[in-house]
Design a protein around this motif. Sequence first.
Motif, PDB file in Angstrom:
ATOM      1  N   PHE A   1       0.817  -1.207   0.000  1.00  0.00           N
ATOM      2  CA  PHE A   1       0.000   0.000   0.000  1.00  0.00           C
ATOM      3  C   PHE A   1       0.855   1.264   0.000  1.00  0.00           C
ATOM      4  CE2 PHE A   1      -2.248   3.352   2.371  1.00  0.00           C
ATOM      5  CZ  PHE A   1      -3.309   3.553   1.501  1.00  0.00           C
ATOM      6  N   LEU A   2       1.851   1.314   0.863  1.00  0.00           N
ATOM      7  CA  LEU A   2       2.695   2.512   0.927  1.00  0.00           C
ATOM      8  C   LEU A   2       3.441   2.752  -0.374  1.00  0.00           C
ATOM      9  CD1 LEU A   2       4.053   2.317   4.576  1.00  0.00           C
ATOM     10  CD2 LEU A   2       2.198   3.716   3.678  1.00  0.00           C
ATOM     11  N   GLU A   3       3.814   1.686  -1.050  1.00  0.00           N
ATOM     12  CA  GLU A   3       4.484   1.825  -2.339  1.00  0.00           C
ATOM     13  C   GLU A   3       3.522   2.405  -3.378  1.00  0.00           C
ATOM     14  OE1 GLU A   3       7.549   1.637  -5.245  1.00  0.00           O
ATOM     15  OE2 GLU A   3       7.495   1.827  -3.074  1.00  0.00           O
ATOM     16  N   VAL A   4       2.275   1.970  -3.360  1.00  0.00           N
ATOM     17  CA  VAL A   4       1.266   2.517  -4.279  1.00  0.00           C
ATOM     18  C   VAL A   4       1.080   4.008  -4.012  1.00  0.00           C
ATOM     19  CG1 VAL A   4      -1.186   2.470  -4.906  1.00  0.00           C
ATOM     20  CG2 VAL A   4       0.080   0.327  -4.640  1.00  0.00           C
ATOM     21  N   VAL A   5       1.002   4.386  -2.758  1.00  0.00           N
ATOM     22  CA  VAL A   5       0.850   5.799  -2.398  1.00  0.00           C
ATOM     23  C   VAL A   5       2.049   6.591  -2.899  1.00  0.00           C
ATOM     24  CG1 VAL A   5       0.773   7.429  -0.455  1.00  0.00           C
ATOM     25  CG2 VAL A   5      -0.647   5.366  -0.423  1.00  0.00           C
ATOM     26  N   ARG A   6       3.230   6.071  -2.676  1.00  0.00           N
ATOM     27  CA  ARG A   6       4.445   6.754  -3.131  1.00  0.00           C
ATOM     28  C   ARG A   6       4.455   6.915  -4.647  1.00  0.00           C
ATOM     29  NH1 ARG A   6       8.994   6.062  -5.331  1.00  0.00           N
ATOM     30  NH2 ARG A   6       8.922   3.820  -5.588  1.00  0.00           N
ATOM     31  N   LEU A   7       4.108   5.863  -5.367  1.00  0.00           N
ATOM     32  CA  LEU A   7       4.122   5.911  -6.830  1.00  0.00           C
ATOM     33  C   LEU A   7       3.058   6.852  -7.396  1.00  0.00           C
ATOM     34  CD1 LEU A   7       4.724   2.148  -7.630  1.00  0.00           C
ATOM     35  CD2 LEU A   7       6.322   4.039  -8.014  1.00  0.00           C
TER      36      LEU A   7
ATOM     37  N   ALA B   1       1.713  12.116  -9.861  1.00  0.00           N
ATOM     38  CA  ALA B   1       1.011  13.405  -9.778  1.00  0.00           C
ATOM     39  C   ALA B   1       1.999  14.566  -9.819  1.00  0.00           C
ATOM     40  CB  ALA B   1       0.168  13.458  -8.498  1.00  0.00           C
ATOM     41  N   ARG B   2       3.126  14.439  -9.111  1.00  0.00           N
ATOM     42  CA  ARG B   2       4.136  15.506  -9.128  1.00  0.00           C
ATOM     43  C   ARG B   2       4.723  15.675 -10.523  1.00  0.00           C
ATOM     44  NH1 ARG B   2       4.924  13.515  -3.974  1.00  0.00           N
ATOM     45  NH2 ARG B   2       6.558  12.095  -4.616  1.00  0.00           N
ATOM     46  N   LYS B   3       4.939  14.574 -11.237  1.00  0.00           N
ATOM     47  CA  LYS B   3       5.468  14.672 -12.601  1.00  0.00           C
ATOM     48  C   LYS B   3       4.479  15.376 -13.524  1.00  0.00           C
ATOM     49  CE  LYS B   3       8.650  10.834 -12.509  1.00  0.00           C
ATOM     50  NZ  LYS B   3       9.119   9.606 -13.135  1.00  0.00           N
ATOM     51  N   LEU B   4       3.205  15.291 -13.185  1.00  0.00           N
ATOM     52  CA  LEU B   4       2.168  15.940 -13.986  1.00  0.00           C
ATOM     53  C   LEU B   4       1.869  17.355 -13.511  1.00  0.00           C
ATOM     54  CD1 LEU B   4      -0.250  12.906 -14.415  1.00  0.00           C
ATOM     55  CD2 LEU B   4       1.317  13.870 -16.123  1.00  0.00           C
ATOM     56  N   GLY B   5       2.669  17.846 -12.539  1.00  0.00           N
ATOM     57  CA  GLY B   5       2.555  19.231 -12.102  1.00  0.00           C
ATOM     58  C   GLY B   5       1.668  19.482 -10.896  1.00  0.00           C
TER      59      GLY B   5
ATOM     60  N   TYR C   1      -3.868  13.535  -4.347  1.00  0.00           N
ATOM     61  CA  TYR C   1      -5.162  14.117  -3.991  1.00  0.00           C
ATOM     62  C   TYR C   1      -5.399  15.426  -4.746  1.00  0.00           C
ATOM     63  CZ  TYR C   1      -9.058  15.935  -1.331  1.00  0.00           C
ATOM     64  OH  TYR C   1     -10.268  16.454  -0.976  1.00  0.00           O
ATOM     65  N   ALA C   2      -4.379  16.257  -4.847  1.00  0.00           N
ATOM     66  CA  ALA C   2      -4.505  17.512  -5.595  1.00  0.00           C
ATOM     67  C   ALA C   2      -4.835  17.230  -7.057  1.00  0.00           C
ATOM     68  CB  ALA C   2      -3.224  18.333  -5.488  1.00  0.00           C
TER      69      ALA C   2
END
Length: 70
Positions: A6-12, A17-21, A26-27
């Motif tokens: 689960f934590l790995e899924v959250v991290r990925l 999302a960060r790579k997409l800006g 959640y944002a």
Amino acid sequence: MLHHGFLEVVRLRNALARKLGHADYYAMKVAATERMTKAQVFGMLDALADGTRAHAQRELGRFVATHGEE
């Protein structure tokens, strides 16, 4: 659940999302589904809570007075 990746899924998903800006997953989801920022959503929720709190507390007091706390 934590031992099943689960934590790995959250991290990925946050990394994607960060790579997409976006700041985080959640944002990204809020932007896609609500077409708002997280700040806008939480601002609306805060305004809703502020605008209804007094009425809700009055009604809860009336309910407790009529029916008791249990």
